[in-house]
Write a protein that holds these residues in place. Structure first.
Motif, PDB file in Angstrom:
ATOM      1  N   ALA A   1       0.403   7.284  -5.402  1.00 14.53           N
ATOM      2  CA  ALA A   1      -0.743   7.695  -6.210  1.00 14.53           C
ATOM      3  C   ALA A   1      -1.479   8.861  -5.555  1.00 14.53           C
ATOM      4  O   ALA A   1      -1.914   9.811  -6.230  1.00 14.53           O
ATOM      5  CB  ALA A   1      -1.690   6.518  -6.422  1.00 14.53           C
ATOM      6  N   LEU A   2      -1.619   8.805  -4.223  1.00 17.90           N
ATOM      7  CA  LEU A   2      -2.293   9.880  -3.510  1.00 17.90           C
ATOM      8  C   LEU A   2      -1.512  11.186  -3.618  1.00 17.90           C
ATOM      9  O   LEU A   2      -2.090  12.258  -3.861  1.00 17.90           O
ATOM     10  CB  LEU A   2      -2.477   9.489  -2.049  1.00 17.90           C
ATOM     11  CG  LEU A   2      -3.114  10.549  -1.137  1.00 17.90           C
ATOM     12  CD1 LEU A   2      -4.513  10.900  -1.617  1.00 17.90           C
ATOM     13  CD2 LEU A   2      -3.128  10.064   0.311  1.00 17.90           C
TER      14      LEU A   2
ATOM     15  N   LEU B   1       0.829  -1.205   0.000  1.00 16.22           N
ATOM     16  CA  LEU B   1       0.000   0.000   0.000  1.00 16.22           C
ATOM     17  C   LEU B   1       0.865   1.258   0.000  1.00 16.22           C
ATOM     18  O   LEU B   1       0.554   2.242  -0.690  1.00 16.22           O
ATOM     19  CB  LEU B   1      -0.914  -0.003   1.224  1.00 16.22           C
ATOM     20  CG  LEU B   1      -2.011  -1.071   1.250  1.00 16.22           C
ATOM     21  CD1 LEU B   1      -2.757  -1.008   2.574  1.00 16.22           C
ATOM     22  CD2 LEU B   1      -2.984  -0.884   0.097  1.00 16.22           C
TER      23      LEU B   1
ATOM     24  N   PHE C   1      -0.291   3.038  -3.312  1.00 12.68           N
ATOM     25  CA  PHE C   1      -1.365   3.984  -3.055  1.00 12.68           C
ATOM     26  C   PHE C   1      -0.875   5.313  -2.493  1.00 12.68           C
ATOM     27  O   PHE C   1      -1.436   6.362  -2.816  1.00 12.68           O
ATOM     28  CB  PHE C   1      -2.393   3.352  -2.103  1.00 12.68           C
ATOM     29  CG  PHE C   1      -3.182   2.250  -2.726  1.00 12.68           C
ATOM     30  CD1 PHE C   1      -4.246   2.530  -3.570  1.00 12.68           C
ATOM     31  CD2 PHE C   1      -2.847   0.925  -2.507  1.00 12.68           C
ATOM     32  CE1 PHE C   1      -4.971   1.516  -4.168  1.00 12.68           C
ATOM     33  CE2 PHE C   1      -3.572  -0.102  -3.094  1.00 12.68           C
ATOM     34  CZ  PHE C   1      -4.634   0.192  -3.933  1.00 12.68           C
TER      35      PHE C   1
END
Length: 457
Positions: free
Chosen positions: A161-162, A154, A158
């Motif tokens: 990406a965030l 994660l 992620f």
């Protein structure tokens, strides 16, 4: 151009990427450190085992200690022992024995547990004031970091990406804010607000967008001034032109009374009427183009309106036939009687003008569903004239355009004058002002079909 926007984007993207890598590394290290520690409940449980082992050890009942250790190993499916150790001086200075503390037999419960080691570590709980410790192979249920692989995945996917999404949002807002101001200003300007300006809305911003805003403001000021002057010119021209036209018509009427049968006087009268209509149509067309008004404040019956127009046309063109196919009623709301009526009249006159003597013009009215489920009406006016070349079907709606000027003789036997190419242009703009539209197409059997679409509400 100073290219300040370019440097802003470079700075923002560079700072965003650096921040992304720093944040990913920081969060990963912190997460790994936190997930490497035993939970507080497991620490307390291990210390409880140590105190139990120490109690049984100090009681001297080795059999009881052995039995407890065996039960613990069976219950937790692990290994446990109580071991002693001693420090033997080999060489060097003495006097440091009281400073020796700790041992290397196992890990303290406050230490981190390495997440990447395959085997569980041996945990040690030293007895108080003794060279003896309780050792236990950490049970699987106490091993921390069971979700570390998922957490790391994660953090590697992620979280970047965030961060990139946040950077993209900042870039989007930085770019779209001036573009939004420019879009609103352009929309307001197109609606007739010539005082709108963009540069004051951008504040102290100085980059390519501020330069674009300054250029837009200069353009808006210049065009706005030209349009205002043009409106004033049209108004003045309208006033100044109508006055001599009225005097000319009065003079021609007076001349006609003196010479009632003179053909030259009759021709002057026809030409003066034609000149007045040309003037009125030109001024109306200029007003519609410049002001772009929304003429939607009346309710009318389209069938009654067409009946009146057809009756007038039959009187003016007695040598042509007009066939109608109309319903009992067709109510138009939020429309304009004058605009729709004059547009239909111009289209019908154009069809009659090009229809040979003895032929018929066909008018039909029916329902027509519009986009979004709204109700509408479709009016078709079909003639039996020569039609229009396919390439010119859209061009005929331009002002002063005639597909074949030779077909307009300028004057027919009954005294009707030919057109100058304003009727269809004016009709399209009038229909547009009430939310309608008009298109032309050639009939398969010859002739032109004008299709008018009008919203019912």
């Amino acid at each position: 151009m100073n290219r300040l926007l370019l440097w802003k984007l470079i700075l923002l993207i560079t700072a965003g990427i650096v921040a992304m890598f720093y944040l990913i590394n920081y969060v990963t290290v912190r997460a790994e450190e936190e997930m490497s520690m035993l939970s507080q409940a497991h620490r307390n449980e291990l210390r409880g085992w140590g105190r139990e082992a120490e109690t049984r050890y100090r009681s001297g009942d080795m059999a009881s200690l052995q039995e407890w250790l065996e039960n613990l190993q069976y219950r937790e499916e692990t290994l446990a022992a109580v071991v002693g150790y001693s420090i033997r001086h080999v060489a060097g200075s003495r006097g440091l024995e009281d400073r020796y503390s700790g041992n290397n037999l196992g890990r303290d419960v406050e230490w981190k547990i390495h997440l990447y080691f395959e085997n569980n570590p041996v945990m040690e709980i030293p007895f108080e004031n003794s060279d003896t410790s309780f050792l236990v192979l950490l049970p699987d249920r106490m091993r921390p970091g069971s979700h570390w692989q998922t957490t790391r995945l994660l953090l590697q996917i992620f979280l970047p990406a965030l961060i990139l999404a946040i950077v993209s949002m900042l870039l989007y807002r930085h770019i779209m804010k001036p573009l939004g101001s420019l879009q609103r200003a352009t929309r307001d300007f197109s609606r007739g607000d010539f005082s709108v300006r963009v540069r004051p809305q951008l504040g102290r911003r100085k980059d390519e967008f501020s330069e674009l805003a300054t250029t837009f403001d200069q353009m808006a000021a210049r065009i706005g001034e030209q349009l205002v002057n043009q409106r004033q010119l049209i108004a003045d021209f309208s006033h100044e032109l109508r006055t001599p036209l009225t005097r000319l018509e009065i003079a021609i009427e007076s001349l006609g009374k003196q010479y009632p049968g003179d053909p030259d006087v009759q021709r002057l009268y026809r030409e003066s009427r034609h000149f007045r209509k040309l003037t009125e149509d030109t001024l109306a067309l200029a007003w519609l183009d410049n002001e772009q008004p929304q003429l939607n404040q009346e309710t009318l019956d389209l069938v009654d309106l067409i009946d009146v127009i057809v009756d007038d046309a039959r009187f003016e063109f007695p040598d042509r036939n007009i066939h109608t196919c109309l319903p009992d009623s067709a109510e138009l709301k939020n429309s304009n009687h004058q605009a729709v009526g004059q547009a239909l009249e111009n289209i019908l006159r154009n069809a009659l003008r090009y229809t040979p003597t003895g032929e018929a013009v066909e008018i039909a009215l029916g329902d027509y569903p519009l986009e979004g489920g709204k109700a509408g009406f479709r009016v078709t006016v079909q003639d039996r004239g020569p039609g229009v070349p396919e390439a010119l079907l859209e061009t005929i709606f331009r002002p002063f355009f005639q597909a074949d000027p030779s077909r307009n003789t300028g004057q027919s036997g009954n005294g009707r004058s030919g057109g100058v190419g304003l009727g269809l242009a004016l009709a399209r703009r009038q229909l547009k002002a009430v939310g309608g539209e008009v298109d032309a197409s050639n009939r398969p059997g010859g002739g032109l079909c004008m299709t008018i679409i009008l919203p019912a509400t």
